[in-house]
Motif scaffolding. Structure first.
Motif, short mmCIF file in Angstrom:
data_model
loop_
_atom_site.label_atom_id
_atom_site.label_comp_id
_atom_site.label_asym_id
_atom_site.label_seq_id
_atom_site.Cartn_x
_atom_site.Cartn_y
_atom_site.Cartn_z
N UNK A 71 0.83 -1.20 0.00
CA UNK A 71 0.00 0.00 0.00
C UNK A 71 0.86 1.25 0.00
N UNK A 72 0.38 2.28 -0.68
CA UNK A 72 1.06 3.57 -0.58
C UNK A 72 0.62 4.24 0.73
N UNK A 73 1.52 4.92 1.41
CA UNK A 73 1.12 5.61 2.65
C UNK A 73 0.02 6.63 2.36
N UNK A 74 -0.96 6.76 3.25
CA UNK A 74 -2.08 7.68 3.00
C UNK A 74 -1.64 9.11 2.72
N UNK A 75 -0.63 9.61 3.45
CA UNK A 75 -0.21 11.01 3.23
C UNK A 75 0.32 11.20 1.81
N UNK A 76 0.99 10.18 1.29
CA UNK A 76 1.52 10.25 -0.07
C UNK A 76 0.37 10.29 -1.09
N UNK A 77 -0.67 9.48 -0.85
CA UNK A 77 -1.82 9.44 -1.76
C UNK A 77 -2.53 10.80 -1.74
N UNK A 114 -11.23 3.34 4.87
CA UNK A 114 -12.36 4.05 5.50
C UNK A 114 -11.92 5.44 5.95
N UNK A 115 -10.70 5.53 6.44
CA UNK A 115 -10.20 6.84 6.90
C UNK A 115 -9.71 7.70 5.73
N UNK A 116 -9.16 7.05 4.70
CA UNK A 116 -8.57 7.82 3.59
C UNK A 116 -9.63 8.49 2.72
N UNK A 117 -10.75 7.82 2.48
CA UNK A 117 -11.73 8.36 1.52
C UNK A 117 -12.24 9.75 1.90
N UNK A 118 -12.63 10.00 3.16
CA UNK A 118 -13.06 11.37 3.49
C UNK A 118 -11.93 12.39 3.32
N UNK A 119 -10.70 11.98 3.59
CA UNK A 119 -9.58 12.92 3.40
C UNK A 119 -9.45 13.30 1.92
N UNK A 130 -13.62 8.07 -6.68
CA UNK A 130 -14.24 6.79 -7.05
C UNK A 130 -13.26 5.66 -6.72
N UNK A 131 -13.75 4.63 -6.10
CA UNK A 131 -12.90 3.49 -5.76
C UNK A 131 -13.15 2.38 -6.77
N UNK A 151 -20.08 12.58 1.36
CA UNK A 151 -20.16 13.58 0.29
C UNK A 151 -18.82 13.68 -0.43
N UNK A 152 -18.86 13.66 -1.77
CA UNK A 152 -17.63 13.73 -2.54
C UNK A 152 -17.06 12.36 -2.90
N UNK A 153 -17.55 11.30 -2.27
CA UNK A 153 -17.16 9.95 -2.67
C UNK A 153 -18.30 9.38 -3.51
N UNK A 154 -17.98 8.90 -4.70
CA UNK A 154 -19.04 8.37 -5.57
C UNK A 154 -19.64 7.12 -4.93
#
Ligand code: SF4
Length: 358
Positions: A71-77, A114-119, A130-131, A151-154
């Protein structure tokens, strides 16, 4: 001599981040400020979440050449998402071999998505996240909820069921059944009745009986999916299924593909008709000219693999605009829509106005 990339990293996921420094993983290690250019200037961009896969589906060679999940680190994504937004991107398509496994090799584990999508949805300028590539066996209630309601996640679920007969799924080294998958679809629609659900299925898998095929057809008929890709089984070198007995003749596989494809075309058209009269938000990807209509995609339509929205002529919409629209007709899986209010980019509404949906 090709190497099985699964052997390059530790078997234990949490030991991989330290080891990955010595193994090149394409698309990882993005650095802000590093000279980089997009290959296109469209409003939609792929964003890599992870590489590789730890599952062992019997028909699939991907883990042998992509290796174990990293996985790529969340901050990098998030940093790359912010950069893409500065390049005019409004929709991010998160890609990996298996997005539901994202984060299992990071501190915090599999709730990372779950935590990354709202960010990501909160990145100024990004209006839709979109995932893609969700593994049905790994869908958890919190992930369903965050995709369906943030909101903002398809509200879009790319779930490769592959089949619905438990016997075929077991031989594929996968899990589930018609009942399990229908329950997952119901869970999604309880949160978001208009959510998009797409899938792929494989027909003609070794040992597939007429009863197995009928089970798949019954599932597809009940599930009312928006888009389904139908693939005929063929051997992939080095996979477990390549050594299975019970292989079907190629003409029988082709006949089953034609049969299920015909059913699916009808079901997808019906599902599109269900959407007539509803409101969608369309991201414009092609402006109209003398020969072509203006087209874009609603939240339940992914690039390249699903249907699209065709906007009524004379709207004057430009590529990259996001517009509310009403569905007034269909053409197969495509929707004919009448555009209404144009929606500003998220950075312009950040000070107080809440976006309604993604
Ligand atoms: S089909 Fe998907 S989940 Fe299964 S092994 Fe291949 S990449 Fe992994």
């Amino acid at each position: 001599m090709p190497v099985d990339r699964r052997t390059l990293l530790p078997l234990t996921p949490v030991e991989r981040p330290a080891a990955v420094a010595d193994v090149a993983v394409p698309g990882h290690a993005w650095l802000p400020g590093l000279g980089r250019a997009r290959l296109s200037d469209g409003p939609v961009a792929p964003l890599k979440l992870a590489s590789g896969c730890d599952r062992r589906c019997a028909f699939c060679a991907i883990p042998s050449f992509r290796g174990a999940l990293v996985s790529r680190p969340p901050d990098e994504v998030v940093a790359e998402a912010a950069w893409l937004a500065t390049q005019g991107v409004r929709e991010l398509v998160l890609v990996s071999e298996n997005s539901t496994s994202y984060g299992k090799d990071l501190p915090g584990g599999t709730r990372a998505l779950v935590r990354l999508l709202p960010r990501l949805a909160g990145v100024p300028g990004i209006d839709r996240v979109r995932v893609s590539y969700l593994q049905p066996a790994e869908m958890r209630p919190d992930l369903v909820e965050v995709i369906a309601t943030t909101p903002g996640v398809a509200p879009y679920f790319d779930l490769s069921f592959q089949h619905a007969s438990p016997a075929v799924l077991r031989r594929m080294r996968r899990f589930g059944s018609r009942e399990d998958f229908l329950a997952l679809c119901a869970q999604i629609r309880a949160h978001a009745p208009e959510a998009g659900i797409r899938s792929n299925v494989i027909v003609g898998f070794p040992g597939e009986t007429e009863a197995d095929l009928a089970e798949l057809e019954a599932f597809l008929t009940e599930a009312r999916l928006d888009a389904v890709g139908v693939f005929g089984y063929s051997d992939e070198d080095g996979t477990e299924a390549a050594g299975y007995d019970g292989k079907l003749p190629a003409d029988e596989v082709a006949a089953r593909v034609a049969r299920v494809s015909s059913l699916v075309d009808e079901l997808m058209a019906q599902r599109a008709e269900d959407r007539v009269g509803t409101e969608v938000e369309v991201l414009v990807e092609a402006a109209e000219d003398e020969d072509f209509e203006c087209t874009g995609r609603a939240a339940h339509q992914a690039p390249e693999v699903d249907g699209e929205c065709v906007l009524a002529r004379g709207s004057g919409l430009r590529v990259g605009e996001l517009v509310r629209a009403v569905v007034v007709g269909t053409e197969g899986a495509d929707l004919l829509v009448t555009p209404g209010e144009r929606l500003p980019r998220s950075e312009l509404v950040a000070s107080g106005v809440t976006r309604e949906s993604g």
